[in-house]
Design an enzyme around this catalytic site. Structure first.
Site, PDB file in Angstrom:
ATOM      1  N   HIS A   1      18.570  45.525  19.217  1.00 30.14           N
ATOM      2  CA  HIS A   1      18.946  44.654  18.110  1.00 30.14           C
ATOM      3  C   HIS A   1      20.443  44.769  17.837  1.00 30.14           C
ATOM      4  O   HIS A   1      21.035  45.822  17.969  1.00 30.14           O
ATOM      5  CB  HIS A   1      18.131  44.928  16.852  1.00 30.14           C
ATOM      6  CG  HIS A   1      18.192  46.338  16.354  1.00 30.14           C
ATOM      7  ND1 HIS A   1      17.521  47.378  16.971  1.00 30.14           N
ATOM      8  CD2 HIS A   1      18.828  46.890  15.299  1.00 30.14           C
ATOM      9  CE1 HIS A   1      17.744  48.505  16.308  1.00 30.14           C
ATOM     10  NE2 HIS A   1      18.545  48.236  15.290  1.00 30.14           N
TER      11      HIS A   1
ATOM     12  N   HIS B   1      23.489  44.208  15.139  1.00 31.22           N
ATOM     13  CA  HIS B   1      23.843  44.105  13.732  1.00 31.22           C
ATOM     14  C   HIS B   1      25.046  43.179  13.602  1.00 31.22           C
ATOM     15  O   HIS B   1      26.043  43.368  14.299  1.00 31.22           O
ATOM     16  CB  HIS B   1      24.232  45.475  13.161  1.00 31.22           C
ATOM     17  CG  HIS B   1      23.142  46.484  13.179  1.00 31.22           C
ATOM     18  ND1 HIS B   1      22.400  46.781  12.056  1.00 31.22           N
ATOM     19  CD2 HIS B   1      22.660  47.265  14.177  1.00 31.22           C
ATOM     20  CE1 HIS B   1      21.526  47.720  12.364  1.00 31.22           C
ATOM     21  NE2 HIS B   1      21.655  48.027  13.639  1.00 31.22           N
TER      22      HIS B   1
END
Length: 120
Positions: free
Chosen positions: A104, A106
């Protein structure tokens, strides 16, 4: 293509089993607000496919890694932080503070961010 992991928090969010606040999505990525924001704007961009971290994502599906980054850029534009500046960050491994084992990105911005890394 990596199949969803039924135990993975982000796979469950992508599947709609756990609620999230969607910000942006494509056929390959899903972006949603972080529930513990570290900046005025803090959005997570995840590949819809399960890959453990950015290194495995890059090795197994480099085009998907590019999609994740491009989605991060689109999130910055949509959130109005493109011109003021933003960070795109992958946390990999325990020293980086990674807590979810699904790659993931950010997207952080919307305010003056502190120095990156160790203070000098």
């Amino acid at each position: 293509m990596s199949s969803p992991d039924p135990e993975c928090l982000f796979c469950r969010i992508v599947a709609g089993d756990i609620p999230s606040t969607a910000v942006y999505e494509t056929g390959t990525t899903y972006a949603f607000r972080d529930i513990n924001p570290q900046a005025a704007t803090h959005v997570l961009v995840v590949p819809r496919e399960h890959h453990e971290d950015s290194g495995t994502l890059a090795a197994e599906a480099p085009e998907l890694l590019a999609d994740v980054i491009l989605s991060g850029v689109e999130v910055a534009k949509q959130e109005g932080i493109e011109s003021s500046g933003y960070r795109l960050v992958f946390n990999t491994g325990p020293d980086a503070g990674r807590t979810v084992f699904h790659a993931h990105l950010h997207v952080l911005g919307g305010e003056q961010l502190g120095l990156f890394g160790r203070p000098h």
